[in-house]
Motif scaffolding. Structure first.
Motif, PDB file in Angstrom:
ATOM      1  N   MET A   1       0.844  -1.196   0.000  1.00 33.69           N
ATOM      2  CA  MET A   1       0.000   0.000   0.000  1.00 33.69           C
ATOM      3  C   MET A   1       0.880   1.247   0.000  1.00 33.69           C
ATOM      4  SD  MET A   1      -2.340   1.073   3.210  1.00 33.69           S
ATOM      5  CE  MET A   1      -2.672   2.753   3.581  1.00 33.69           C
ATOM      6  N   THR A   2       0.611   2.154  -0.927  1.00 34.96           N
ATOM      7  CA  THR A   2       1.393   3.396  -0.935  1.00 34.96           C
ATOM      8  C   THR A   2       0.794   4.365   0.078  1.00 34.96           C
ATOM      9  OG1 THR A   2       0.028   4.198  -2.720  1.00 34.96           O
ATOM     10  CG2 THR A   2       2.141   3.264  -3.349  1.00 34.96           C
ATOM     11  N   ALA A   3       1.674   5.181   0.601  1.00 40.05           N
ATOM     12  CA  ALA A   3       1.228   6.129   1.628  1.00 40.05           C
ATOM     13  C   ALA A   3       0.363   7.223   0.993  1.00 40.05           C
ATOM     14  CB  ALA A   3       2.436   6.748   2.301  1.00 40.05           C
ATOM     15  N   LEU A   4      -0.551   7.767   1.811  1.00 40.68           N
ATOM     16  CA  LEU A   4      -1.385   8.882   1.358  1.00 40.68           C
ATOM     17  C   LEU A   4      -0.501  10.104   1.092  1.00 40.68           C
ATOM     18  CD1 LEU A   4      -4.238  10.187   1.043  1.00 40.68           C
ATOM     19  CD2 LEU A   4      -4.114  10.725   3.470  1.00 40.68           C
ATOM     20  N   LEU A   5       0.331  10.373   2.085  1.00 44.10           N
ATOM     21  CA  LEU A   5       1.210  11.526   1.953  1.00 44.10           C
ATOM     22  C   LEU A   5       2.636  11.053   2.177  1.00 44.10           C
ATOM     23  CD1 LEU A   5       1.653  14.732   2.011  1.00 44.10           C
ATOM     24  CD2 LEU A   5       1.666  14.440   4.475  1.00 44.10           C
ATOM     25  N   SER A   6       3.535  11.372   1.239  1.00 45.18           N
ATOM     26  CA  SER A   6       4.932  11.122   1.569  1.00 45.18           C
ATOM     27  C   SER A   6       5.736  12.398   1.400  1.00 45.18           C
ATOM     28  CB  SER A   6       5.506   9.983   0.723  1.00 45.18           C
ATOM     29  OG  SER A   6       5.045  10.096  -0.591  1.00 45.18           O
ATOM     30  N   VAL A   7       6.416  12.732   2.483  1.00 48.73           N
ATOM     31  CA  VAL A   7       7.254  13.927   2.513  1.00 48.73           C
ATOM     32  C   VAL A   7       8.684  13.447   2.338  1.00 48.73           C
ATOM     33  CG1 VAL A   7       8.070  15.800   3.978  1.00 48.73           C
ATOM     34  CG2 VAL A   7       5.651  15.142   4.017  1.00 48.73           C
ATOM     35  N   GLU A   8       9.366  13.963   1.334  1.00 50.98           N
ATOM     36  CA  GLU A   8      10.725  13.483   1.071  1.00 50.98           C
ATOM     37  C   GLU A   8      11.718  14.639   1.101  1.00 50.98           C
ATOM     38  OE1 GLU A   8      10.258  11.533  -2.683  1.00 50.98           O
ATOM     39  OE2 GLU A   8       8.584  10.384  -1.849  1.00 50.98           O
ATOM     40  N   HIS A   9      12.669  14.535   1.993  1.00 51.72           N
ATOM     41  CA  HIS A   9      13.790  15.490   2.071  1.00 51.72           C
ATOM     42  C   HIS A   9      13.320  16.928   2.160  1.00 51.72           C
ATOM     43  CE1 HIS A   9      16.256  12.080   1.236  1.00 51.72           C
ATOM     44  NE2 HIS A   9      15.551  11.830   0.140  1.00 51.72           N
ATOM     45  N   LEU A  10      12.321  17.171   2.965  1.00 50.75           N
ATOM     46  CA  LEU A  10      11.778  18.533   3.093  1.00 50.75           C
ATOM     47  C   LEU A  10      12.749  19.411   3.870  1.00 50.75           C
ATOM     48  CD1 LEU A  10       9.362  20.485   2.777  1.00 50.75           C
ATOM     49  CD2 LEU A  10       8.559  19.654   4.979  1.00 50.75           C
TER      50      LEU A  10
END
Lengths: 290, 523
Positions: A1-10
């Protein structure tokens, strides 16, 4: 399952100040994800990046649901709410104080009603708008029942007690029918009973609406009881990530945030320093040459 | 009834102070009058007027004290007979023929207008006392409904808003029959047209300032754009038409929508760069824009003829027939005019009545538009933007577009009013569009109460109509203008009739407000 929200290297820099430093995490659908951390850890900045109030310096904010995807860092604030479906509340309540409780909830359904009123042109002549307005009132009534404010629907929002204003703000955000709801310190300033009512409301939203909730919170009784997943920030860096039990026992978290009173968990060097201070002679200043 | 104890000593003191202040003020302002006589000037005393002013002031103060202490009965018991006596005196000539004229000498003051004001104020006291008595009885029956924070005027404002439908219809009927009332002459009609123009401008600006909360100090710019667009298209003297090789100006009904559209475009064009500003900054920039438009009009000689202005703007036509005797611009022959077509004798009063109805209809369209749009999503979004822009963004409302629609629509109605101004004056020049016009229109909106449609009407009558009627008082009318502004700002800083009525209710008002079972949407 893919995440709803993914924050990457913010990463978010204000001039020389690094408010958020390379933070990555993800939040799932139908789960409550909490972001905690001491004051100034950058929690609200993460929210402001997510909801388009700030443009992140570096990083990707990826929202995905039902095959659709949005890159939030490229969108204007109001589009994030309108197109991507990210609702939010504010740390210091931002209702429309001179408008009634019901009007607050109707304004939240602006875009839906705007389409129904033919961008005002058709609405001026009352063509096909009435039905849409009834539906909007029905949705508002549904949320008013959830937060127990049906009786006060026609009062000005500013006349409500503080706790009711908090819950109204959540209901207003829910009236935009979001897929991700961001709550900035929803329990701030609430007494224990109101805080418990808030827990029930949030759990109910999770269960009934099946949307993702992201909350910033200081009140540990709220965080530990309702969160499925906790992210801990300190000085703009992520120091821990996991379920409540794991985070509660994470030494890094205890050091940064929870464990200031527990001497045995302090790093050895700190404990030594403290011990030296305690052992210092009381009579005079040891630094001064005699 | 809640009647607080009256302390005779403090009352005597209050009345004495009132008498002293009024005496001192009127003695200097009214008491001495410089008169030209052959060979110089002489000083004339008008002590009877001073005495009358003091008596009127003390009686009024006494009534105020009684009302304040919750004793309305003696107020209306005395106010109505006095008002009746004054009315008999004022109307003595009409009632008893020429012989009754001697009665007039017993009336206080010399100027008829002052006598009328005193009479109407007395009547007002009587009515206020009656209203107060009804309220006191109602409060005694339902003590829980008495709220300490609400002042008398708050309740009046709320009452006015709740009964806005009958009030509005009443005002409309008065306006509709106004030209045919027996005492109305050409001067009154002209004032009526002027007041209606300002009411329309006030309602137009109310969209921008009252609903959307954008403080616009340059509203006159859109008025000017409308007026000049109209003049350039309608006047046979227009440099624009000459350039295009058209000899005959276009009709009123063609130019009106074009002028409105041009003004709306001007509003949107101005809006794009300035709407990121807020509050005072926006006010300053709009003020600058208003002045810029005027300066452009003054200097763009090839298009606007600069300070010479554009003249010869035709009045509105009916089915293509002119309402003024006029010559055809091309053939230089007399045309068939409306009065000839229907077989009337030409009369200036008739054409003014025609203008009166045109502006009445235009103002009513503005009003209905505003009332309707308030209940539509865009109107609610305007109000929400006024309350909190950041919250609006978090709800997915596009702040720029929403503000632009408010600015553009407000400007459009300003443009319509400008067209009417041009056609009524038959002449436009940059002098008509100075900052003071913007200030007066804004004053109408602010004094009337932000967002209150009836408030705008009342304020326009007070600020435009009364000073025109008071022309015989010469410079005192500006004193009156200033005084009324100061009083309203002290007494009702949010405007005369500031009361916001919700645009939608969950519970019907009539069936009791704490009853969730009786839900009514809409209205």
């Amino acid at each position: 399952m893919t995440a709803l929200l993914s924050v990457e290297h913010l990463t978010m820099r204000f001039g020389g100040l690094v408010a958020i430093d390379d933070v990555s995490f993800s939040a799932n659908d139908a789960e409550i994800t909490a972001i905690i951390g001491p004051n100034g850890a950058g929690k609200t900045t993460v929210f402001n990046c997510l909801t388009g109030f700030y443009k992140p310096t570096v990083g990707r904010l990826h929202l995905a649901k039902g095959g659709e995807e949005w890159l939030l860092e490229r969108m204007e604030g109001f589009r994030i709410a309108r197109d991507a479906g990210v609702g939010r509340t504010f740390q210091n309540i931002r209702l429309f104080p001179k408008m009634t409780v019901l009007e607050n909830l109707i304004v939240a359904q602006h875009n839906k009603l705007m389409r129904a009123s033919g961008y005002t042109v058709r609405g001026l002549f009352g063509l096909g708008y009435k039905k849409a307005e009834y539906d909007a009132v029905d949705l508002a009534r549904y949320w008013l029942e959830k937060i127990g404010l049906v009786d006060r629907a026609d009062d000005d929002a500013e006349s409500l007690p503080y706790g009711d204003q908090r819950r109204l703000e959540i209901a207003r955000a829910m009236c935009t029918e979001p897929i991700l709801l961001c709550l900035d310190e929803p329990a701030a300033g609430l007494n224990p009973r109101e805080s418990a009512a808030l827990n029930d409301l949030l759990l109910d939203i999770k269960k009934e609406q099946k949307i993702g909730l992201l909350l910033i919170e200081h009140d540990m009784s709220v965080v530990m009881r309702i969160s499925d997943h906790i992210i801990v920030l300190d000085h703009g860096k992520k120091i821990s990530d996991g379920d409540p039990e794991a985070v509660r026992n994470d030494p890094a978290v205890i050091r940064a945030y929870l464990g200031e009173e527990e001497d045995e968990d302090l790093p050895e060097i700190v404990a030594q320093d403290l011990g030296e201070i305690d052992a210092r002679p009381k009579g005079g200043d040891p630094e001064r040459p005699s | 009834m809640a009647a607080a104890a009256l302390d005779p000593r403090s009352i005597v003191k209050e009345l004495g102070v009132t008498a002293l202040i009024i005496g001192a003020l009127t003695l200097t302002v009214v008491g001495f009058h410089i008169k030209d006589i052959p060979g110089g000037i002489s000083l004339e005393t008008r002590l009877m007027d001073v005495l009358a002013a003091v008596i009127v002031g003390v009686v009024g103060r006494g009534w105020l004290i009684l009302l304040r202490h919750g004793r309305p009965v003696p107020v209306y018991a005395t106010a109505f007979p006095i008002a009746a006596l004054l009315l008999v005196g004022l109307l003595s000539e009409t009632l008893f023929g020429a012989g009754g004229a001697s009665l007039k000498a017993y009336l206080p003051f010399q100027a008829a207008i002052v006598q009328w004001i005193v009479t109407i104020t007395t009547l007002g006291f009587g009515i206020a006392a009656l209203v107060r008595r009804r309220q006191l009885i109602a409060d005694a029956r339902h003590p829980e409904s008495v709220s300490g924070d609400e002042t008398f005027m708050d309740r009046v404002s709320a009452g006015v808003q709740h009964s806005s439908l009958p009030l509005g219809i009443g005002m409309f009927v008065i306006a509709a029959v106004f030209p045919f009332l027996p005492f109305v002459n050409l001067q009154h009609l002209d004032i009526g047209v002027l007041v209606l123009t300002y009411i329309m401008l006030g309602w137009g600006l109310n969209i921008v300032v009252g609903l959307a909360g954008l403080l616009d100090l340059g509203y006159v710019a859109f008025y000017a754009v409308g007026a000049y667009s109209f003049a350039l298209l309608a006047s046979p003297d227009s440099p624009l038409l000459a350039e295009l090789g058209i000899q005959q100006g276009l009709s009123f009904w063609v130019c009106l929508p074009i002028a409105g559209f041009m003004a709306a475009m001007a509003g949107v064009t101005l809006g794009f760069p300035v709407l990121r500003l807020r509050g005072d900054y926006l006010a300053i920039v709009t003020l600058g824009f208003g002045e810029m438009i005027r300066v452009v009009l003054q200097n763009f000689y090839s298009l606007t003829k600069g300070p010479d202005g554009i003249s010869n703007i035709p009045p509105p036509t009916i089915f293509g027939y002119s309402t003024q005797p006029k010559m055809d611009d091309v053939t230089m022959q007399n045309t068939t005019d409306f009065h000839q077509w229907v077989g009337w004798k030409f009369d200036q009063v008739d054409t003014t009545i025609f203008l009166f109805y045109i502006i009445l209809v235009m103002a009513l369209v503005t009003n209905f538009f505003t009332l309707r749009v308030r209940k539509l999503p865009v109107g609610r979004a305007w109000e929400a933007l006024r309350e909190d822009e950041i919250a609006c963004r978090s709800l997915g409302i596009n702040p720029t577009n929403t503000k632009l629609t408010a600015f553009g629509l407000g400007a459009m109605f300003g443009g319509f009013a400008g067209s009417f101004f041009a056609t009524r004056q038959t002449f436009v020049s940059p002098e008509s569009f100075t900052f003071i016009e913007s200030a007066v229109i804004l004053a109408i909106v602010v004094l009337g109460g932000f967002g209150s449609q009836i408030g705008v009407v009342v304020a326009a009558i007070v600020l435009i109509g009364l000073p025109e009627l008071f022309r015989e008082l010469q410079e005192y009318r500006m004193l009156f203008f200033g005084a009324s502004m100061v009083i309203i700002m002290l007494w009702r800083p949010r405007g005369l009739l500031a009361h916001r009525e919700p645009t939608i209710r969950l519970h019907s008002l009539r069936r009791g407000r704490r009853d969730p079972a009786t839900a009514e949407a809409g209205r």
